[in-house]
Every structure is written in structure tokens, then in C-alpha cells.
Design an enzyme around this catalytic site. Structure first.
Site, mmCIF file in Angstrom:
data_model
loop_
_atom_site.group_PDB
_atom_site.id
_atom_site.type_symbol
_atom_site.label_atom_id
_atom_site.label_comp_id
_atom_site.label_asym_id
_atom_site.label_seq_id
_atom_site.Cartn_x
_atom_site.Cartn_y
_atom_site.Cartn_z
ATOM 1 N N HIS A 101 5.509 -11.359 -6.579
ATOM 2 C CA HIS A 101 4.237 -11.532 -6.298
ATOM 3 C C HIS A 101 4.134 -13.081 -6.887
ATOM 4 C CE1 HIS A 101 4.308 -7.297 -6.622
ATOM 5 N NE2 HIS A 101 3.406 -7.024 -5.741
ATOM 6 N N ASP A 104 3.431 -13.158 -10.330
ATOM 7 C CA ASP A 104 4.414 -12.731 -11.228
ATOM 8 C C ASP A 104 5.332 -13.965 -11.937
ATOM 9 O OD1 ASP A 104 4.305 -10.035 -10.417
ATOM 10 O OD2 ASP A 104 5.888 -10.403 -8.904
ATOM 11 N N GLU A 232 3.212 -2.573 3.707
ATOM 12 C CA GLU A 232 3.979 -1.494 2.942
ATOM 13 C C GLU A 232 2.997 -0.297 3.040
ATOM 14 O OE1 GLU A 232 5.987 -3.140 -0.408
ATOM 15 O OE2 GLU A 232 5.272 -1.038 -1.763
ATOM 16 N N GLU A 268 8.817 2.151 1.095
ATOM 17 C CA GLU A 268 9.008 2.392 -0.084
ATOM 18 C C GLU A 268 9.220 3.944 -0.431
ATOM 19 O OE1 GLU A 268 7.230 0.348 -3.169
ATOM 20 O OE2 GLU A 268 7.444 2.017 -4.764
ATOM 21 N N HIS A 271 6.564 5.857 -2.305
ATOM 22 C CA HIS A 271 5.582 5.954 -1.420
ATOM 23 C C HIS A 271 5.531 7.106 -0.505
ATOM 24 C CE1 HIS A 271 4.499 1.341 -2.538
ATOM 25 N NE2 HIS A 271 4.719 2.305 -3.537
ATOM 26 N N ASP A 296 11.834 -0.881 0.148
ATOM 27 C CA ASP A 296 11.762 -0.893 -1.335
ATOM 28 C C ASP A 296 12.357 0.349 -1.694
ATOM 29 O OD1 ASP A 296 10.418 -3.348 -1.339
ATOM 30 O OD2 ASP A 296 8.409 -2.577 -2.243
ATOM 31 N N ASP A 307 3.659 7.309 -9.005
ATOM 32 C CA ASP A 307 4.688 6.412 -8.323
ATOM 33 C C ASP A 307 5.514 6.084 -9.683
ATOM 34 O OD1 ASP A 307 5.680 4.730 -6.489
ATOM 35 O OD2 ASP A 307 4.269 3.171 -6.613
ATOM 36 N N ASP A 339 12.361 -1.912 -5.855
ATOM 37 C CA ASP A 339 11.056 -1.974 -6.493
ATOM 38 C C ASP A 339 11.088 -0.579 -7.333
ATOM 39 O OD1 ASP A 339 8.550 -2.043 -7.117
ATOM 40 O OD2 ASP A 339 7.653 -1.926 -4.840
#
Ligand code: XUL
Ligand code: CO
Length: 437
Positions: A101, A104, A232, A268, A271, A296, A307, A339
Site C-alpha cells: 500500500h 506502507d 478484492e 483472499e 475473506h 492473497d 480475519d 497476505d
């Protein structure tokens, strides 16, 4: 040049009999499976946020992990050291890709202009490190969920000024992703959702999200960014109800707003399970609809409803994931991005290596097993056989749109009760276990 992980050297493939914990027992990048090398199949990527910025904080306490590249007193110095540490990590682990990101890699400044300047400084270094190491950017993204301005969402915020700020941020994040040769760009909903419908105009918010993504598509063309866009899915957390709930609701959203040709899905695992599906279901849904883009990789915990982003170690999961990926031709622009984060008590930098090595090996085993299942042909053959009626005259007429209700009524009156067949679930599960063993 300072070494940040001096106790770890380049992780080597040593094969299944190796007793060295920090070695690959199954992931052999150059080994060919089903026509491609393992490196080509997986396109493994390390995520920046958990691996280098996550220090083990949870709602009950601050971080537990002390890293010598983290120097909070000087955020830009810290950003530079962290980036150097990250590229040392990627190289020692032997992954081809990374993901980040915007926030980050470079800390936010006092204004958007200053923030962008900081980002430019770090991106320049990232470009150099990419060149030096050959590690590439799988995708970039913008953090539209940490700053307080985004507490009520970014593109779905009740305020157009916040929408504008988010647009400005994504514009810049797309530019730097393009500059770094990124192969994709991810839109994860962040706080695009709601906590209570008592304060929310859902229809309007969804329209705004559709508009926002169209602006991104337009800008992508304008700057000539050729990377793949991904959305996502995630059902909840941080908001009670995220709009990009799961693969199916994302697909419906993309279709409604005319975006289906522009975005694929970044799926992901955790998720998927939070949405009440399996990871395998999400992958199969996306693949069957031609929108499977990237992954992910992680896992949740069966007993916890949030999560947890744990590293994937479950061979059933990795095998089923690879079974779908292989059958649909695998990744093109996408890849397998971890991730995932180490647990709060895994405080040593070496734990980051153990975690990734385990995840890569779990997927390598999954790939080998899935390839065996496909090559052997019994399981896919069973499915094919189960639908063989559709190859006959009746099935073909229906599939080709040459029969309607009246014809089917006439057929049924003539032929009587249809023959039915066992689904053989238990036999198939037993067969599957044999391949895993
Ligand atoms: C959050 C999550 C994000 C996205 C990128 O659950 O998965 O890190 O992958 O924004
Ligand atoms: Co993710």
C-alpha cells in the site's frame, strides 16, 4: 551495506528428506510440473504491510516485535531502512514479487503534496532495489482505511471532499505502481461498507463506488498503465457489512456498473471463509466466470470469526486451490501473495522466514498433488461422466437453446421418471485422501 537478517542465508531447495527447518522441502522453483516451472505457477509475492509494518499489535496491546530497521524517531529513515530490509528478505526467500500500500512504504506527511513527495523519494529507492535484485511488483494499492478521514469510507463516504481526497490518493498510487512496472493494481474495499443502515444511503454509496472505479479505469488509460485491475472481496471487518462481500457479489457489482471488462478478482482465503464460503468455492466461482485474477494466500482459524490472516499450512486447502488454478490455466498477471502475518508471540525476524517457507512449501505440495489428480484423470473423469447426459440429443438441444418447456414436457411424458445416479461423495473424498497421502 547493512545486513538486516544476518542469521539467514539464501533459502535453498533441499528436498523432502532435508532436516533443515529453513529449507524448501517441496518448493523447487525450477522444477517443472504440468508444463510450467513452480516459480511460473505461483509467482510468489510477499506483502509489505504484515511482513514489514506489522509488529504484532492487537486490540489488547501494542506490538511485541522489535525490528532493527524500524526507527520511529525518524519516519523517513525508518521507511528507507525497512525497504532495504524488505528487498534483502525477498532475495533470501527467493520470491519474484512484492506488493504494497502507498502508506506502507512511505509515511503520510502534513499535506497531500508533502505525502506525495515522501512517496516519490521511497519509490525512487524501490525502483533501484527492484533493478538490483530483479524482484518485481505484483501489484500496488492505496491505503484508504487507516486515516481518520476515511472512517466513513473513501469512495462511499457521505462527503464528496473525502471522495476527492481518495481519488487524489489512488491517482498517485496508480502512478507509482506504473512507475515501478507493477503488473496489477488492487482495490480492496477498506471501509467501503456500513455499520448501521440508519445513517447510510446504500444505493447512492454503491453508485459512487462504481463512479470511482470508472475514474480509475479512465486514468489508467490516460497514463498508459497496462497492469490488471483487481477488486478484492471481503464480507466484514472493518465495517459490519462490506460492499465487496464475496466473489459473487463483486461480480454482480462489476456487471451492474459496466466494469466487468476492467477488473478481475483478487481472492483472499480468509475473506472467503469469513463470507461463509471455502477458499476453493471463491476460486472456482471466479474461474468459472472468467474473473480469476490473483490470490492473497492465508487462512483463518475455524474457531475464530475474524480475519486472523495466518500463514497457509493446510494441505487440503492448498491442493484444492491448485486443483482449480491448474484446471483453469493458472495465473497470467496475478500471483500468489502472502497476505499473512506471523502470530503475536512469533517475535523474531527469523519467524518471518519460517512462515513464508512453510506457506510456499504447502502450496508446492498442493500443486504436486493437484497435478497428480489431474494427470491420473479419475476425479475429473468422474465429474465429466456425471454430466454425460448433456452430450446426448436432449442435453444438446437444451444447451443450444433449441428446446422450451413444452418440448421438455412432451419428452418427460414420453420417457417417464428419469434415472438418477449417486453423487458418490464419500468415495470421492476417500480418493482425494489417497492423493494427499
Ligand atoms: C485486508 C486486506 C488488504 C488488501 C489490500 O483484509 O486483505 O490488505 O489485501 O488492501
Ligand atoms: Co488481502
Amino acid at each position: 551495506m547493512k545486513e538486516f537478517f544476518p542469521s539467514v542465508s539464501k533459502i535453498a531447495y533441499e528436498g523432502p528428506d532435508s532436516a533443515t527447518p529453513l529449507s524448501f522441502k517441496h518448493y523447487n522453483p525450477s522444477e517443472k510440473i504440468a508444463g510450467k516451472t513452480m516459480a511460473e505457477h505461483f509467482r510468489f509475492s510477499v506483502c509489505y504491510w504484515h511482513t514489514f509494518k506489522g509488529l504484532g499489535a492487537d486490540p489488547f496491546g501494542p506490538g511485541t516485535m522489535i525490528r532493527d530497521y524500524n526507527a520511529p524517531s525518524d519516519p523517513m529513515e525508518s521507511a528507507e531502512m525497512t525497504l532495504r530490509a524488505a528487498f534483502e528478505f525477498f532475495t533470501k526467500l527467493g520470491v519474484g514479487f512484492w506488493c504494497f500500500h502507498d502508506r506502507d512504504i512511505a509515511p503520510e506527511g502534513g499535506s497531500l503534496a508533502e505525502t506525495n513527495k515522501r512517496l516519490d523519494t521511497i519509490v525512487k529507492l524501490a525502483a533501484q532495489l527492484q533493478k538490483d535484485t530483479g524482484v518485481k511488483l505484483l501489484w500496488g494499492t492505496a491505503n484508504l482505511f487507516s486515516h481518520r478521514r476515511y472512517m466513513a469510507g473513501a469512495a462511499t463516504n457521505p462527503s464528496p471532499a473525502v471522495f476527492a481526497h481518495a481519488a487524489a490518493q489512488v491517482k498517485k498510487a496508480m502512478e507509482v505502481t506504473h512507475e515501478l512496472g507493477g503488473e496489477g493494481y488492487v482495490f480492496w474495499g477498506g471501509r467501503e461498507g456500513y455499520d448501521t443502515l440508519l445513517n447510510t444511503d446504500m444505493g447512492r454509496e454503491l453508485d459512487h463506488l462504481g463512479r470511482f472505479l470508472h475514474m480509475a479505469v479512465d486514468y489508467k488509460k490516460k497514463i498508459g498503465f497496462g497492469g490488471q485491475f483487481y477488486i478484492e472481496p471481503k464480507p466484514k471487518e472493518p465495517t459490519k457489512h462490506q460492499y465487496d462481500f464475496d466473489a459473487a457479489s463483486c461480480y454482480a457489482f462489476l456487471q451492474k456498473y459496466g466494469l466487468v471488462d476492467h477488473l478481475k478478482l483478487n481472492l483472499e482465503a480468509n475473506h472467503g471463509t469469513l463470507a461463509g464460503h471455502t477458499f476453493h468455492h471463491e476460486l472456482e466461482f471466479a474461474a468459472a466466470n472468467g474473473i480469476l485474477g490473483s490470490v492473497d494466500a492465508n487462512r483463518g482459524d475455524l474457531l475464530l470469526g475474524w480475519d486472523t490472516d495466518q500463514f497457509p499450512t493446510d494441505l487440503y486447502d492448498t491442493t484444492l486451490a491448485m486443483y482449480t488454478l491448474l484446471r483453469y490455466g493458472g495465473f497470467t498477471t496475478g500471483g500468489l501473495n502472502f497476505d499473512a502475518k506471523v502470530r503475536r508471540q512469533s517475535i523474531d525476524a527469523v519467524d518471518l522466514f519460517h512462515a513464508h517457507v512453510g506457506g510456499m512449501d504447502a502450496f508446492a505440495r498442493g500443486l504436486k498433488i493437484a497435478a497428480r489428480i489431474i494427470e491420473d484423470g479419475k476425479l475429473p473423469g468422474f465429474v465429466k461422466d456425471r454430466y454425460k447426459g448433456w452430450e446426448g440429443p436432449l442435453g444438446q438441444k437444451i444447451e443450444k437453446g433449441q428446446a422450451g418447456f413444452e418440448e421438455l414436457e412432451a419428452y418427460t411424458l414420453e420417457h417417464g421418471e428419469p434415472e438418477i445416479q449417486s453423487g458418490r461423495q464419500e468415495m470421492l473424498e476417500n480418493m482425494f485422501n489417497e492423493y494427499i497421502a
